[in-house]
Write a protein that holds these residues in place. Structure first.
Motif, PDB file in Angstrom:
ATOM      1  N   ALA A   1       0.814  -1.215   0.000  1.00 54.22           N
ATOM      2  CA  ALA A   1       0.000   0.000   0.000  1.00 54.22           C
ATOM      3  C   ALA A   1       0.845   1.262   0.000  1.00 54.22           C
ATOM      4  O   ALA A   1       0.341   2.342  -0.318  1.00 54.22           O
ATOM      5  N   ALA A   2       2.129   1.143   0.355  1.00 59.43           N
ATOM      6  CA  ALA A   2       3.004   2.317   0.381  1.00 59.43           C
ATOM      7  C   ALA A   2       3.243   2.825  -1.040  1.00 59.43           C
ATOM      8  O   ALA A   2       3.488   2.035  -1.965  1.00 59.43           O
ATOM      9  N   PHE A   3       3.212   4.127  -1.212  1.00 62.34           N
ATOM     10  CA  PHE A   3       3.336   4.747  -2.538  1.00 62.34           C
ATOM     11  C   PHE A   3       4.626   4.344  -3.236  1.00 62.34           C
ATOM     12  O   PHE A   3       4.608   3.932  -4.405  1.00 62.34           O
ATOM     13  N   ASN A   4       5.768   4.437  -2.547  1.00 62.44           N
ATOM     14  CA  ASN A   4       7.049   4.179  -3.192  1.00 62.44           C
ATOM     15  C   ASN A   4       7.360   2.695  -3.341  1.00 62.44           C
ATOM     16  O   ASN A   4       8.369   2.325  -3.933  1.00 62.44           O
TER      17      ASN A   4
ATOM     18  N   GLY B   1       0.393  16.167 -18.232  1.00 60.97           N
ATOM     19  CA  GLY B   1       1.578  15.651 -18.901  1.00 60.97           C
ATOM     20  C   GLY B   1       2.854  15.905 -18.130  1.00 60.97           C
ATOM     21  O   GLY B   1       3.751  15.063 -18.093  1.00 60.97           O
ATOM     22  N   VAL B   2       2.935  17.060 -17.490  1.00 60.61           N
ATOM     23  CA  VAL B   2       4.122  17.388 -16.686  1.00 60.61           C
ATOM     24  C   VAL B   2       4.131  16.597 -15.385  1.00 60.61           C
ATOM     25  O   VAL B   2       5.196  16.140 -14.925  1.00 60.61           O
ATOM     26  N   SER B   3       2.965  16.402 -14.789  1.00 54.79           N
ATOM     27  CA  SER B   3       2.905  15.754 -13.476  1.00 54.79           C
ATOM     28  C   SER B   3       3.205  14.260 -13.535  1.00 54.79           C
ATOM     29  O   SER B   3       3.768  13.700 -12.588  1.00 54.79           O
ATOM     30  N   PHE B   4       2.847  13.603 -14.646  1.00 49.99           N
ATOM     31  CA  PHE B   4       2.982  12.144 -14.717  1.00 49.99           C
ATOM     32  C   PHE B   4       4.416  11.658 -14.493  1.00 49.99           C
ATOM     33  O   PHE B   4       4.659  10.805 -13.623  1.00 49.99           O
ATOM     34  N   PRO B   5       5.411  12.146 -15.248  1.00 44.41           N
ATOM     35  CA  PRO B   5       6.774  11.658 -15.001  1.00 44.41           C
ATOM     36  C   PRO B   5       7.311  12.061 -13.637  1.00 44.41           C
ATOM     37  O   PRO B   5       8.134  11.342 -13.051  1.00 44.41           O
ATOM     38  N   LEU B   6       6.862  13.204 -13.117  1.00 44.49           N
ATOM     39  CA  LEU B   6       7.343  13.635 -11.805  1.00 44.49           C
ATOM     40  C   LEU B   6       6.816  12.737 -10.696  1.00 44.49           C
ATOM     41  O   LEU B   6       7.532  12.422  -9.738  1.00 44.49           O
ATOM     42  N   VAL B   7       5.550  12.307 -10.820  1.00 44.77           N
ATOM     43  CA  VAL B   7       4.971  11.401  -9.818  1.00 44.77           C
ATOM     44  C   VAL B   7       5.732  10.076  -9.800  1.00 44.77           C
ATOM     45  O   VAL B   7       6.101   9.570  -8.729  1.00 44.77           O
ATOM     46  N   LEU B   8       5.995   9.518 -10.979  1.00 48.13           N
ATOM     47  CA  LEU B   8       6.696   8.244 -11.036  1.00 48.13           C
ATOM     48  C   LEU B   8       8.162   8.379 -10.623  1.00 48.13           C
ATOM     49  O   LEU B   8       8.751   7.429 -10.101  1.00 48.13           O
ATOM     50  N   ARG B   9       8.737   9.539 -10.833  1.00 44.64           N
ATOM     51  CA  ARG B   9      10.113   9.752 -10.347  1.00 44.64           C
ATOM     52  C   ARG B   9      10.154   9.763  -8.828  1.00 44.64           C
ATOM     53  O   ARG B   9      11.068   9.199  -8.211  1.00 44.64           O
ATOM     54  N   GLU B  10       9.168  10.396  -8.215  1.00 49.68           N
ATOM     55  CA  GLU B  10       9.119  10.428  -6.753  1.00 49.68           C
ATOM     56  C   GLU B  10       8.913   9.037  -6.163  1.00 49.68           C
ATOM     57  O   GLU B  10       9.333   8.767  -5.039  1.00 49.68           O
ATOM     58  N   ALA B  11       8.260   8.138  -6.921  1.00 47.74           N
ATOM     59  CA  ALA B  11       8.015   6.784  -6.423  1.00 47.74           C
ATOM     60  C   ALA B  11       9.304   5.992  -6.267  1.00 47.74           C
ATOM     61  O   ALA B  11       9.311   4.953  -5.594  1.00 47.74           O
ATOM     62  N   ASN B  12      10.403   6.459  -6.856  1.00 39.30           N
ATOM     63  CA  ASN B  12      11.685   5.769  -6.740  1.00 39.30           C
ATOM     64  C   ASN B  12      12.522   6.279  -5.572  1.00 39.30           C
ATOM     65  O   ASN B  12      13.614   5.763  -5.328  1.00 39.30           O
ATOM     66  N   GLU B  13      12.019   7.281  -4.870  1.00 31.85           N
ATOM     67  CA  GLU B  13      12.753   7.845  -3.744  1.00 31.85           C
ATOM     68  C   GLU B  13      12.464   7.067  -2.461  1.00 31.85           C
ATOM     69  O   GLU B  13      11.359   6.552  -2.272  1.00 31.85           O
ATOM     70  N   GLU B  14      13.469   7.005  -1.590  1.00 35.25           N
ATOM     71  CA  GLU B  14      13.279   6.350  -0.299  1.00 35.25           C
ATOM     72  C   GLU B  14      12.259   7.102   0.549  1.00 35.25           C
ATOM     73  O   GLU B  14      11.445   6.513   1.247  1.00 35.25           O
ATOM     74  N   GLU B  15      12.315   8.425   0.481  1.00 30.44           N
ATOM     75  CA  GLU B  15      11.372   9.278   1.201  1.00 30.44           C
ATOM     76  C   GLU B  15      10.741  10.253   0.210  1.00 30.44           C
ATOM     77  O   GLU B  15      11.186  11.396   0.075  1.00 30.44           O
TER      78      GLU B  15
ATOM     79  N   ARG C   1       8.343  12.985  -1.581  1.00 32.66           N
ATOM     80  CA  ARG C   1       7.645  14.186  -1.096  1.00 32.66           C
ATOM     81  C   ARG C   1       6.149  14.005  -1.332  1.00 32.66           C
ATOM     82  O   ARG C   1       5.622  14.364  -2.371  1.00 32.66           O
ATOM     83  N   ILE C   2       5.494  13.441  -0.337  1.00 32.03           N
ATOM     84  CA  ILE C   2       4.101  13.020  -0.494  1.00 32.03           C
ATOM     85  C   ILE C   2       3.183  14.208  -0.783  1.00 32.03           C
ATOM     86  O   ILE C   2       2.255  14.088  -1.602  1.00 32.03           O
ATOM     87  N   LYS C   3       3.407  15.338  -0.141  1.00 35.07           N
ATOM     88  CA  LYS C   3       2.538  16.496  -0.388  1.00 35.07           C
ATOM     89  C   LYS C   3       2.641  16.949  -1.840  1.00 35.07           C
ATOM     90  O   LYS C   3       1.630  17.296  -2.465  1.00 35.07           O
ATOM     91  N   LEU C   4       3.849  16.915  -2.392  1.00 34.24           N
ATOM     92  CA  LEU C   4       4.022  17.272  -3.800  1.00 34.24           C
ATOM     93  C   LEU C   4       3.336  16.253  -4.696  1.00 34.24           C
ATOM     94  O   LEU C   4       2.658  16.615  -5.671  1.00 34.24           O
ATOM     95  N   VAL C   5       3.482  14.972  -4.366  1.00 35.44           N
ATOM     96  CA  VAL C   5       2.853  13.918  -5.159  1.00 35.44           C
ATOM     97  C   VAL C   5       1.331  14.051  -5.134  1.00 35.44           C
ATOM     98  O   VAL C   5       0.663  13.884  -6.152  1.00 35.44           O
ATOM     99  N   CYS C   6       0.783  14.365  -3.968  1.00 35.55           N
ATOM    100  CA  CYS C   6      -0.674  14.544  -3.861  1.00 35.55           C
ATOM    101  C   CYS C   6      -1.158  15.676  -4.757  1.00 35.55           C
ATOM    102  O   CYS C   6      -2.189  15.561  -5.420  1.00 35.55           O
TER     103      CYS C   6
ATOM    104  N   PHE D   1      -7.914   8.454  -9.905  1.00 38.65           N
ATOM    105  CA  PHE D   1      -8.260   8.631  -8.498  1.00 38.65           C
ATOM    106  C   PHE D   1      -7.746   7.466  -7.660  1.00 38.65           C
ATOM    107  O   PHE D   1      -7.189   7.654  -6.573  1.00 38.65           O
ATOM    108  N   ARG D   2      -7.919   6.242  -8.163  1.00 42.63           N
ATOM    109  CA  ARG D   2      -7.449   5.061  -7.429  1.00 42.63           C
ATOM    110  C   ARG D   2      -5.934   5.034  -7.328  1.00 42.63           C
ATOM    111  O   ARG D   2      -5.372   4.687  -6.278  1.00 42.63           O
ATOM    112  N   VAL D   3      -5.241   5.396  -8.410  1.00 42.73           N
ATOM    113  CA  VAL D   3      -3.776   5.431  -8.359  1.00 42.73           C
ATOM    114  C   VAL D   3      -3.302   6.504  -7.381  1.00 42.73           C
ATOM    115  O   VAL D   3      -2.336   6.294  -6.634  1.00 42.73           O
ATOM    116  N   ALA D   4      -3.982   7.642  -7.351  1.00 40.87           N
ATOM    117  CA  ALA D   4      -3.617   8.701  -6.412  1.00 40.87           C
ATOM    118  C   ALA D   4      -3.810   8.262  -4.969  1.00 40.87           C
ATOM    119  O   ALA D   4      -3.199   8.829  -4.058  1.00 40.87           O
ATOM    120  N   GLY D   5      -4.644   7.244  -4.737  1.00 47.31           N
ATOM    121  CA  GLY D   5      -4.877   6.763  -3.381  1.00 47.31           C
ATOM    122  C   GLY D   5      -3.620   6.270  -2.697  1.00 47.31           C
ATOM    123  O   GLY D   5      -3.524   6.311  -1.459  1.00 47.31           O
TER     124      GLY D   5
END
Length: 279
Positions: free
Chosen positions: A73-76, A128-142, A144-149, A194-198
């Protein structure tokens, strides 16, 4: 699970190709010269193909559950996508969404609903800009959840406003068959993102996410048979690609749950818990 992800992607692509062909035949055969629908077998085959696709994708999810697979269930952990191939795909799909949005902005100047299409184009660029940034954040150990949201809200806003735009553009031309599939597709695209953003919002439902990603991507492909601005077609294609990539990543991150062996005594019988005598 890479092989399983490839198999499910082929099902989405093959099912979408079959669905878009049926929808194209419906538009060519089941409408008369006045643009009104006539009785036709395709008015049954198109919704039937959609229902069959939904049942098929539901079966895939049910089989994963029966085989004791779990998705963290964890985002990353659920969306971890390390690798050069993933990086290239997420930026290509993001660029395709931005290209479609730019084309829509440029080609809708003479439309009476130009204001709606321009807002839709802006939301497309943000998505289009947000999609690669969200997946890039998913590779981080910590991550930035607020940015991802905040970034995850862009595609949801896009398809929520797409619904409004679709209603406005078809408010006079009231033939449901002409725009009904697009409305259904937008609803499920909204639900899928919406489900993926969950995962970022800490309200993850992995099984629903897998189902909606597959089904919404299928519907987006089916919608490509309809007539609309080329920019919107590119945006739908990019959205389908995004959900297929999300689905591939989640399937690749599925893990089999370890089942604890049942304890047995020397005689081969299971140990049973027997409560002690009451005091």
């Amino acid at each position: 699970m890479q092989k399983d992800a490839l198999e499910k992607t082929c099902y989405i692509g093959g099912g979408g190709a079959f669905g878009v062909f049926l929808r194209w035949l419906q538009l060519q055969i089941a409408f008369n010269d006045d643009g009104l629908p006539d009785p036709s077998v395709f008015n049954v085959l198109v919704p039937l193909s959609i229902l069959i696709a939904a049942a098929l994708f539901f079966t895939f999810v049910r089989r994963w559950r029966e085989k004791n697979y779990v998705l963290p269930a964890a985002f990353n952990r659920a969306l971890h996508n390390d690798g050069l191939g993933y990086m290239a795909l997420r930026w290509i799909l993001g660029a395709l969404m931005c290209l479609g949005a730019a084309a829509l902005f440029a080609s809708s100047e003479a439309d009476k609903n130009v204001g709606f299409y321009r807002i839709l184009a802006v939301l497309g660029v943000l998505s289009g800009v947000s999609f690669p940034l969200v997946l890039r954040e998913a590779n981080e150990e910590e991550p930035r959840i607020k940015l991802v949201c905040a970034l995850s809200a862009a595609p949801m806003l896009l398809f929520a406003f797409w619904l409004i735009t679709c209603y406005k553009a078809n408010s006079i031309y009231g033939v449901v068959w002409a725009y009904g599939i697009e409305v259904i597709a937008c609803c499920f695209l909204l639900l899928a993102f919406f489900r993926v953003a969950g995962f970022a919002y800490d309200t993850a439902d992995p099984w629903s996410s897998l189902f909606f990603c597959m089904f919404a991507a299928f519907l987006a492909i089916v919608c490509l048979a309809d007539e609309r601005y080329m920019g919107m077609q590119l945006m739908l294609l990019a959205a389908a690609g995004m959900l297929i990539l999300y689905n591939w990543i989640m399937i690749s991150n599925l893990k089999r749950r370890k089942v604890e062996p049942v304890a047995a005594d020397e005689g081969g019988f299971e140990h049973l818990y027997t409560p002690g005598p009451r005091e």
